[in-house]
Design a protein around this motif. Structure first.
Motif, PDB file in Angstrom:
ATOM      1  N   GLN A 160       6.607   3.551  10.946  1.00  0.00           N
ATOM      2  CA  GLN A 160       6.542   2.135  10.583  1.00  0.00           C
ATOM      3  C   GLN A 160       5.096   1.628  10.584  1.00  0.00           C
ATOM      4  N   LYS A 161       4.297   2.095  11.539  1.00  0.00           N
ATOM      5  CA  LYS A 161       2.886   1.702  11.571  1.00  0.00           C
ATOM      6  C   LYS A 161       2.137   2.247  10.364  1.00  0.00           C
ATOM      7  N   ALA A 162       2.458   3.479   9.969  1.00  0.00           N
ATOM      8  CA  ALA A 162       1.816   4.074   8.804  1.00  0.00           C
ATOM      9  C   ALA A 162       2.231   3.350   7.527  1.00  0.00           C
ATOM     10  N   ILE A 163       3.498   3.001   7.419  1.00  0.00           N
ATOM     11  CA  ILE A 163       3.973   2.246   6.258  1.00  0.00           C
ATOM     12  C   ILE A 163       3.295   0.887   6.197  1.00  0.00           C
ATOM     13  N   PHE A 222      10.841   7.776   5.314  1.00  0.00           N
ATOM     14  CA  PHE A 222      10.072   7.994   4.086  1.00  0.00           C
ATOM     15  C   PHE A 222      10.937   7.775   2.847  1.00  0.00           C
ATOM     16  N   GLN A 223      12.180   8.219   2.912  1.00  0.00           N
ATOM     17  CA  GLN A 223      13.079   8.073   1.769  1.00  0.00           C
ATOM     18  C   GLN A 223      13.334   6.598   1.448  1.00  0.00           C
ATOM     19  N   GLN A 224      13.576   5.798   2.481  1.00  0.00           N
ATOM     20  CA  GLN A 224      13.799   4.373   2.279  1.00  0.00           C
ATOM     21  C   GLN A 224      12.549   3.699   1.729  1.00  0.00           C
ATOM     22  N   PHE A 225      11.385   4.113   2.224  1.00  0.00           N
ATOM     23  CA  PHE A 225      10.126   3.541   1.756  1.00  0.00           C
ATOM     24  C   PHE A 225       9.897   3.883   0.282  1.00  0.00           C
ATOM     25  N   PHE A 226      10.213   5.109  -0.111  1.00  0.00           N
ATOM     26  CA  PHE A 226      10.076   5.496  -1.514  1.00  0.00           C
ATOM     27  C   PHE A 226      10.978   4.637  -2.400  1.00  0.00           C
ATOM     28  N   LYS A 227      12.232   4.443  -1.985  1.00  0.00           N
ATOM     29  CA  LYS A 227      13.148   3.637  -2.781  1.00  0.00           C
ATOM     30  C   LYS A 227      12.656   2.200  -2.912  1.00  0.00           C
ATOM     31  N   SER A 282      -0.398   8.041   7.578  1.00  0.00           N
ATOM     32  CA  SER A 282      -0.853   7.051   6.600  1.00  0.00           C
ATOM     33  C   SER A 282      -1.210   7.701   5.269  1.00  0.00           C
ATOM     34  N   ILE A 283      -1.735   8.924   5.338  1.00  0.00           N
ATOM     35  CA  ILE A 283      -2.006   9.669   4.099  1.00  0.00           C
ATOM     36  C   ILE A 283      -0.699   9.926   3.360  1.00  0.00           C
ATOM     37  N   LEU A 284       0.311  10.333   4.101  1.00  0.00           N
ATOM     38  CA  LEU A 284       1.604  10.632   3.498  1.00  0.00           C
ATOM     39  C   LEU A 284       2.273   9.369   2.950  1.00  0.00           C
ATOM     40  N   THR A 297       3.440   7.149  -5.421  1.00  0.00           N
ATOM     41  CA  THR A 297       4.432   7.880  -6.200  1.00  0.00           C
ATOM     42  C   THR A 297       5.618   6.982  -6.547  1.00  0.00           C
ATOM     43  N   GLY A 298       6.131   6.274  -5.545  1.00  0.00           N
ATOM     44  CA  GLY A 298       7.271   5.396  -5.771  1.00  0.00           C
ATOM     45  C   GLY A 298       6.941   4.277  -6.741  1.00  0.00           C
TER      46      GLY A 298
END
Length: 316
Positions: A129-132, A213-218, A294-296, A303-304
């Protein structure tokens, strides 16, 4: 005008989130009365019992209605509000104790019919969550539009942390039926009716966002997909910068491809960029793990949004 705040919270199957949000609102240092309206948007796992537990601490109304989406639920809440200035939060937010006081101070000094604030990462957030949060707020990823008052000349409030006067709501009729980008659409209509918006720097919230990560991509894919529709609906608002994530990710894939054929020059550009992300995230989060993540999350975000934007271009 004397401000009377009504806080509008739409919620859908997230009772645990609403409990944390209401707990934070019960700790406000604001000395005046304010009301809270929780709009349950057709949830199967309702928040009614949790809301009732706060009825002795907060002035709170609870409504359960059929599922119509977040925008319509916010409008429903504002229609039933008693105040003259509405503040809207997402259910996955935690509110700092001085939030309402900061809002009143800012609007007293410079009244506008709408405002927005930043989002921040609480110390209790997970590393993901911090990275997002970093990827969504950093100058090196989004230009800082969600966390820096100097990042934009004309601020576009986002629905997780947004304020709007009763007058502006009545004139614009609130959120449209759009499922994506409805907050940006509202901002453009506010401007069309000559209502001003502002960024209140100290009115930030701790926004949990998506936990995987999946939820963030969506989520970012949906953001990107909605932007071409907004550009088409409001042609004067389109910017070349909206293409950057698409160009970035296509260029990244191209550089990876030619690297296989012993051409490393383009990949170095991306390597330098991700080093900058890593260093900046370390300085902000004080964590090597969060910096790597954070890189990821930045790559996932581009990408999303990038592919979502291209999808939106084709759809429109």
């Amino acid at each position: 005008m004397e401000l009377h705040f009504s806080i509008i919270i739409p919620v859908y199957n997230r009772p645990q989130e609403i409990e944390e949000l209401l707990a934070s609102l019960s700790k406000q240092t604001y000395s005046k009365d304010f009301e809270i309206i929780v709009v349950e948007d057709g949830s199967e796992n309702t928040s009614k019992e949790i809301v009732e537990n706060f009825s002795n601490k907060l002035t709170i109304q609870y409504f359960l209605k059929n599922n119509t989406g977040a925008g319509a639920s916010r409008n429903f809440g504002m229609q039933h509000a008693m105040g003259n200035y509405f503040i809207i939060f997402d259910s996955d937010c935690v509110i700092p104790p001085n939030y309402l006081m900061e809002v009143e101070n800012a609007l007293t000094k410079n009244f506008t019919d709408a405002f927005g604030g930043a989002d921040a990462a609480h110390t209790s957030f997970t590393d993901i969550q911090k990275a997002i949060n970093y990827s969504m707020t950093s100058f090196f990823t989004t230009g800082g539009i969600r966390g820096n008052k100097k990042a934009v000349d004309k601020f576009q409030p986002r629905s997780f942390n947004l304020g709007i006067s009763k007058k502006a709501f009545e004139v614009t009729t609130g959120f449209s039926k759009m499922k994506i980008g409805e907050d940006i659409d509202l901002t453009f209509r506010l401007w069309e009716h000559n209502f001003e918006t502002q960024f209140i720097e100290n009115a930030f919230v701790y926004h949990k966002r998506r936990a995987t990560f999946q939820q963030f991509f969506k989520q970012t894919f949906a953001f990107g997909k909605g932007r071409p529709f907004l550009n088409k609906k409001y042609p004067g608002t389109a910017k070349i910068t909206y293409w950057f994530p698409s160009i970035f990710i296509v260029g990244f894939l191209f550089s990876m491809l030619i690297y296989v054929f012993n051409n490393p020059y383009f990949i170095w550009f991306y390597a330098v960029y991700f080093i900058i992300i890593f260093v900046d995230s370390i300085l902000k989060n004080k964590s090597v793990k969060v910096a790597f993540l954070s890189i990821l999350t930045t790559l996932i975000q581009f990408t999303g949004y990038g592919f979502g934007f291209l999808k939106g271009i084709v759809s429109n």
